[in-house]
Design an enzyme around this catalytic site. Structure first.
Site, short mmCIF file in Angstrom:
data_model
loop_
_atom_site.label_atom_id
_atom_site.label_comp_id
_atom_site.label_asym_id
_atom_site.label_seq_id
_atom_site.Cartn_x
_atom_site.Cartn_y
_atom_site.Cartn_z
N SER A 136 50.58 -36.84 -7.48
CA SER A 136 51.32 -37.62 -6.48
C SER A 136 52.44 -38.36 -7.19
CB SER A 136 50.38 -38.61 -5.80
OG SER A 136 51.10 -39.57 -5.05
N TYR A 149 44.04 -45.50 -6.53
CA TYR A 149 44.67 -44.20 -6.30
C TYR A 149 45.73 -43.89 -7.34
CZ TYR A 149 46.95 -40.30 -3.95
OH TYR A 149 47.48 -39.08 -3.65
#
Length: 233
Positions: A136, A149
């Site tokens: 990501s 995350y």
């Protein structure tokens, strides 16, 4: 790599980016299996895609071992592993829950390692293969409430660099993909409302980029790339 006929295992393939990648690989003639934890979602995805389904949790060592063993047994080998399975959890540092934090790392980091390890053992023996780790842009720059995350994606990026250094002498290509915001069920799962837009990325764009990277002749590869929406505003 000639994707036609290649044997590809995609984790987290029941929905979102994983589903899109599995669909794109199959459209190119690859022999595909998807792995997922939720039996109902997995079955629905298998029916839609017309691929093999393997139920399992990447964060459980026995599941990772069994999944790769089953895939190799049924397909006669493995050429591509797409490490897509991932989860999120967002909270300020002062409110972080240890158990939820560790669960994110168990899936996003340990799970990727377990699947990568099992596949790499076959890749080294056959002197070929490709690992695509779906990370990501949160793994490039941290933000508020993203300790779990973003931290896990930074860790995945570091592991990818290590695997690349180890596996290049065995003709194994290890790639990292950093999607920016993609319209998937991810946000609803973490309790964040996502504003949908015709301008924002879909799984199809990420899948097309992954397929394009894999199709480069095996003498070369793209170590890492990011995918952004042209104008999401």
């Amino acid at each position: 790599m000639d994707i036609s006929g290649a044997r590809a295992l995609v984790t987290g393939g029941s929905e979102g980016i994983g589903f899109g990648i599995a669909e794109a690989l199959k459209a190119k003639g690859a022999r595909v299996a998807i792995m997922g934890r939720n039996e109902e979602k997995l079955h629905a995805a298998v029916e839609k895609l017309g691929v093999k389904g393997i139920r399992g949790d990447v964060s459980r060592e026995e599941d990772a071992q069994a999944a790769v063993h089953q895939f190799v047994t049924e397909f006669g080998g493995i050429d591509i592993l797409v490490n897509n399975a991932g989860i999120g959890y967002f909270a300020p540092l002062v409110d972080l829950d240890k158990e939820k934090f560790e669960t994110v790392y168990a899936v996003n980091v340990t799970g990727a390692m377990l699947m990568g390890r099992e596949a790499a053992r076959h890749f080294v023996k056959q002197d070929s293969g490709a690992i695509v780790n779906i990370s990501s842009t949160s793994g490039l720059s941290g933000g508020k409430t993203s300790s779990a995350y973003s931290g896990s994606k930074f860790a995945l990026r570091g592991m990818t660099e290590c695997w690349r250094a180890e596996l290049r002498p065995h003709n194994v290509r290890v790639m990292l993909v950093n999607p920016s915001e993609v319209q998937t069920p991810f946000f609803a799962k973490v309790g964040v409302k996502q504003e949908l837009s015709e301008k924002k990325l879909r799984p199809e764009e990420i899948a097309a980029a992954v397929v394009g990277a894999l199709e480069i002749d095996d003498r070369g590869f793209i170590p890492e790339f990011s995918v952004f929406a042209t104008n999401p505003f």
